[in-house]
Design an enzyme around this catalytic site. Structure first.
Site, PDB file in Angstrom:
ATOM      1  N   ASP A   1      49.747  28.162  43.491  1.00 51.66           N
ATOM      2  CA  ASP A   1      50.320  27.512  44.675  1.00 51.66           C
ATOM      3  C   ASP A   1      51.840  27.549  44.546  1.00 51.66           C
ATOM      4  OD1 ASP A   1      47.699  26.638  45.518  1.00 51.66           O
ATOM      5  OD2 ASP A   1      47.803  25.175  43.898  1.00 51.66           O
TER       6      ASP A   1
ATOM      7  N   THR B   1      41.887  39.561  41.637  1.00 47.47           N
ATOM      8  CA  THR B   1      41.455  38.181  41.846  1.00 47.47           C
ATOM      9  C   THR B   1      41.038  38.027  43.311  1.00 47.47           C
ATOM     10  OG1 THR B   1      43.431  37.048  42.684  1.00 47.47           O
ATOM     11  CG2 THR B   1      43.416  37.612  40.346  1.00 47.47           C
ATOM     12  N   GLU B   2      40.425  36.893  43.606  1.00 49.17           N
ATOM     13  CA  GLU B   2      39.975  36.655  44.979  1.00 49.17           C
ATOM     14  C   GLU B   2      41.155  36.686  45.964  1.00 49.17           C
ATOM     15  OE1 GLU B   2      37.489  33.236  45.264  1.00 49.17           O
ATOM     16  OE2 GLU B   2      37.398  33.365  47.444  1.00 49.17           O
TER      17      GLU B   2
HETATM   18  N1  SAH Z   1      43.530  32.334  40.580  1.00 44.89           N
HETATM   19  C1  SAH Z   1      42.727  32.364  41.809  1.00 44.89           C
HETATM   20  C2  SAH Z   1      43.025  31.152  42.695  1.00 44.89           C
HETATM   21  C3  SAH Z   1      44.450  31.033  43.161  1.00 44.89           C
HETATM   22  S1  SAH Z   1      44.779  29.560  44.111  1.00 44.89           S
HETATM   23  C4  SAH Z   1      42.940  33.680  42.521  1.00 44.89           C
HETATM   24  O1  SAH Z   1      43.910  34.389  42.228  1.00 44.89           O
HETATM   25  O2  SAH Z   1      42.136  34.018  43.383  1.00 44.89           O
HETATM   26  C5  SAH Z   1      45.535  28.535  42.876  1.00 44.89           C
HETATM   27  C6  SAH Z   1      44.525  27.649  42.172  1.00 44.89           C
HETATM   28  O3  SAH Z   1      45.216  26.918  41.172  1.00 44.89           O
HETATM   29  C7  SAH Z   1      43.870  26.601  43.080  1.00 44.89           C
HETATM   30  O4  SAH Z   1      42.478  26.668  42.932  1.00 44.89           O
HETATM   31  C8  SAH Z   1      44.445  25.268  42.564  1.00 44.89           C
HETATM   32  O5  SAH Z   1      43.553  24.186  42.721  1.00 44.89           O
HETATM   33  C9  SAH Z   1      44.705  25.593  41.117  1.00 44.89           C
HETATM   34  N2  SAH Z   1      45.741  24.746  40.478  1.00 44.89           N
HETATM   35  C10 SAH Z   1      46.960  24.437  40.982  1.00 44.89           C
HETATM   36  N3  SAH Z   1      47.642  23.643  40.140  1.00 44.89           N
HETATM   37  C11 SAH Z   1      46.829  23.443  39.053  1.00 44.89           C
HETATM   38  C12 SAH Z   1      46.968  22.709  37.853  1.00 44.89           C
HETATM   39  N4  SAH Z   1      48.059  21.999  37.592  1.00 44.89           N
HETATM   40  N5  SAH Z   1      45.961  22.726  36.972  1.00 44.89           N
HETATM   41  C13 SAH Z   1      44.828  23.432  37.226  1.00 44.89           C
HETATM   42  N6  SAH Z   1      44.640  24.143  38.359  1.00 44.89           N
HETATM   43  C14 SAH Z   1      45.627  24.156  39.267  1.00 44.89           C
END
Ligand code: SAH
Length: 216
Positions: free
Chosen positions: A118, A191-192
């Site tokens: 994020d 990744t997704e």
């Molecule tokens: N890595 C995946 C999802 C990306 S979205 C892909 O590339 O498809 C980013 C994800 O990080 C979200 O699911 C969010 O909930 C998680 N996330 C964000 N901050 C986090 C934190 N401090 N600890 C664990 N997960 C976190």
């Protein structure tokens, strides 16, 4: 990630301690034992719905993989995948990445993947960015001497921020950077989020940071 509350997510996770480790603090220093081998261990931070790790685990049976995700409604989707297709080298943890140093011992992890984190565009929320200066020493602490952090993002401000943050840190140096519409090398796992963004034709930014060994 858009969050849709999933009913029974917490319960499903609690009912599957074999796949989602309930008290990760209790495994500190014991992850190899938990996997039952001495294979290198890699971590995805913010693993979302687990697509990347499922594929990584299938393609790399000699690597142990752990996914950390902070929302149960998201992690439950990863767990469902693993229940359907159990893989001995993949485990999940429902937790905040800010606590990684409580879950893993120094030198316990070889690679950390941060995929499409994020971006938290508002400056006052910068502390939540997973490449924030507060996270880097924790990553350094759990990584081995040859450890690496791999970042992928479609978000240029997040990429730029991460480069600056890593550059300022004593713990890591940037050892590779790439920009591309697709990496075709064998063994590369999308990744997704990456699949979605590539379909939209967006460029993707890649960064590799290596543990700074000269650190006193
Ligand atoms: N890595 C995946 C999802 C990306 S979205 C892909 O590339 O498809 C980013 C994800 O990080 C979200 O699911 C969010 O909930 C998680 N996330 C964000 N901050 C986090 C934190 N401090 N600890 C664990 N997960 C976190």
């Amino acid at each position: 990630m858009r969050l849709r509350k999933v009913k029974h997510a917490g319960e499903t996770i609690r009912n599957n301690p074999k796949y989602v480790i309930a008290y990760p603090e209790s495994k500190k220093g014991l992850w190899n034992k938990t996997f039952g081998n001495n294979n290198p261990i890699s971590l995805e931070i913010g693993c979302g719905k687990g697509l990347f790790l499922m594929e990584m685990a299938r393609k790399n049976p000699d690597v142990s993989l752990i996914g950390i995700e902070k929302f149960d409604s998201v992690l439950v989707r990863a767990l469902e995948k693993l229940i359907i297709d159990p893989l001995p080298n993949l485990l999940f943890v429902l937790a905040d990445a800010a606590d990684v140093d409580l879950f893993f011992d120094s030198d316990e992890i070889k690679h950390i993947y941060i995929n499409f984190p994020d971006p938290w565009p508002k400056t006052r929320k910068a502390k939540y960015r997973l490449t924030n200066e507060a996270f880097l020493p924790k990553y350094r602490q759990i990584l081995s001497e040859n450890g690496k952090v791999y970042l992928r993002t479609d978000n240029f401000p997040m990429f730029e921020y991460s480069m600056m943050s890593i550059n300022r840190s004593d713990d890591f140096s940037i050892t590779d950077i790439a920009l591309g519409k697709g990496i075709e090398s064998d063994g590369y796992v999308e990744t997704e989020f990456e699949i979605k963004y590539r379909k939209m034709g967006l460029p993707i930014f890649y960064l590799e940071a290596s543990v700074e060994r000269s650190r006193k």
